[in-house]
Design a protein around this motif. Structure first.
Motif, PDB file in Angstrom:
ATOM      1  N   ARG A  41       0.868  -1.208   0.201  1.00 37.83           N
ATOM      2  CA  ARG A  41      -0.111   0.079  -0.077  1.00 37.83           C
ATOM      3  C   ARG A  41       0.912   1.199  -0.094  1.00 37.83           C
ATOM      4  NH1 ARG A  41      -3.312  -1.368   5.059  1.00 37.83           N
ATOM      5  NH2 ARG A  41      -1.934  -3.065   5.303  1.00 37.83           N
ATOM      6  N   ARG A  44       2.343   4.749  -5.565  1.00 41.53           N
ATOM      7  CA  ARG A  44       1.091   4.953  -6.389  1.00 41.53           C
ATOM      8  C   ARG A  44       1.219   3.911  -7.607  1.00 41.53           C
ATOM      9  NH1 ARG A  44      -1.405   9.423  -4.808  1.00 41.53           N
ATOM     10  NH2 ARG A  44      -2.392   9.853  -6.593  1.00 41.53           N
ATOM     11  N   ALA A  51      -1.826   3.350  -4.013  1.00 40.43           N
ATOM     12  CA  ALA A  51      -1.665   1.966  -4.086  1.00 40.43           C
ATOM     13  C   ALA A  51      -2.627   1.203  -2.940  1.00 40.43           C
ATOM     14  CB  ALA A  51      -0.347   1.376  -3.856  1.00 40.43           C
ATOM     15  N   ARG A  52      -3.286   0.334  -3.309  1.00 44.05           N
ATOM     16  CA  ARG A  52      -4.143  -0.377  -2.619  1.00 44.05           C
ATOM     17  C   ARG A  52      -3.832  -1.923  -2.557  1.00 44.05           C
ATOM     18  NH1 ARG A  52     -10.330   1.463  -2.050  1.00 44.05           N
ATOM     19  NH2 ARG A  52     -10.033   0.086  -0.326  1.00 44.05           N
ATOM     20  N   THR A  69      -6.168  -2.008  -7.080  1.00 47.09           N
ATOM     21  CA  THR A  69      -6.419  -0.546  -7.183  1.00 47.09           C
ATOM     22  C   THR A  69      -6.935   0.100  -8.575  1.00 47.09           C
ATOM     23  OG1 THR A  69      -4.054  -0.236  -5.846  1.00 47.09           O
ATOM     24  CG2 THR A  69      -4.995   1.758  -7.141  1.00 47.09           C
ATOM     25  N   TYR A  90       3.485   0.041 -11.068  1.00 47.19           N
ATOM     26  CA  TYR A  90       3.400   0.305  -9.441  1.00 47.19           C
ATOM     27  C   TYR A  90       4.591   0.909  -9.114  1.00 47.19           C
ATOM     28  CZ  TYR A  90       3.011  -0.808  -4.539  1.00 47.19           C
ATOM     29  OH  TYR A  90       3.128  -0.913  -3.300  1.00 47.19           O
TER      30      TYR A  90
END
Length: 159
Positions: A46, A49, A72-73, A77, A95
């Motif tokens: 996480r 971005r 970011a998740r 995402t 990423y």
């Protein structure tokens, strides 16, 4: 002695004047463009971005002027791009885990961070070809999905 000369002003017929607001509305509607959601799977942390570049054929694998990113998740995402015109595009995604704004590379240029392409186009010793990543965008709200691939770290393919 009056030096002003009377010059007739052009007159706009009322029928044309009545159409001006509708013409301005049409211009405004056409300039806003469409919305594309890019659902990016396999985000491994996480931090940083997820960055998406949307490219035409001439821009593919180069710097693309249309881009967006999202925090970011872990897992998935979604990055949303707006103001798009209908056309044929390819999405190239990375990423940016450390937030430095670029794809970090290892020996021989191998990406250290996750990368992916629209249509989930495969990466085999080189980036995919345009034909493998291209999709049609009709100008309406649309969602595409792809999966990040890692070449180093815990998600790298086992040799």
């Amino acid at each position: 002695m009056n030096r002003f000369v009377s010059v007739p002003r052009p007159r706009l017929p009322w029928s044309r004047l009545a159409l001006i607001p509708f013409g301005l509305l049409a211009l405004g509607a056409g300039s806003s463009g469409g919305v594309l959601h890019v659902a990016v799977d396999n985000v491994r942390a996480r931090t940083g971005r997820v960055h998406v570049d949307l490219c035409t054929q001439a821009q593919f694998l180069k710097d693309c002027p249309t881009s967006a990113d999202a925090p970011a998740r872990i897992g998935q995402t979604t990055v949303t791009l707006t103001g798009l015109k209908p056309g044929r595009y390819a999405a190239q995604v990375f990423y940016d885990q450390n937030g430095n704004g670029k794809i970090d590379r290892a020996l021989f240029g191998i990406p250290k961070e996750g990368v992916g392409f629209s249509n989930d186009a495969k990466i085999r010793l080189a980036p995919p070809k345009w034909e493998e990543a291209v999709f049609d965008y009709d100008g309406q709200e649309q969602t595409i999905r792809l999966k990040l691939r890692y070449f180093t770290g815990p998600d790298a393919p086992k040799q």
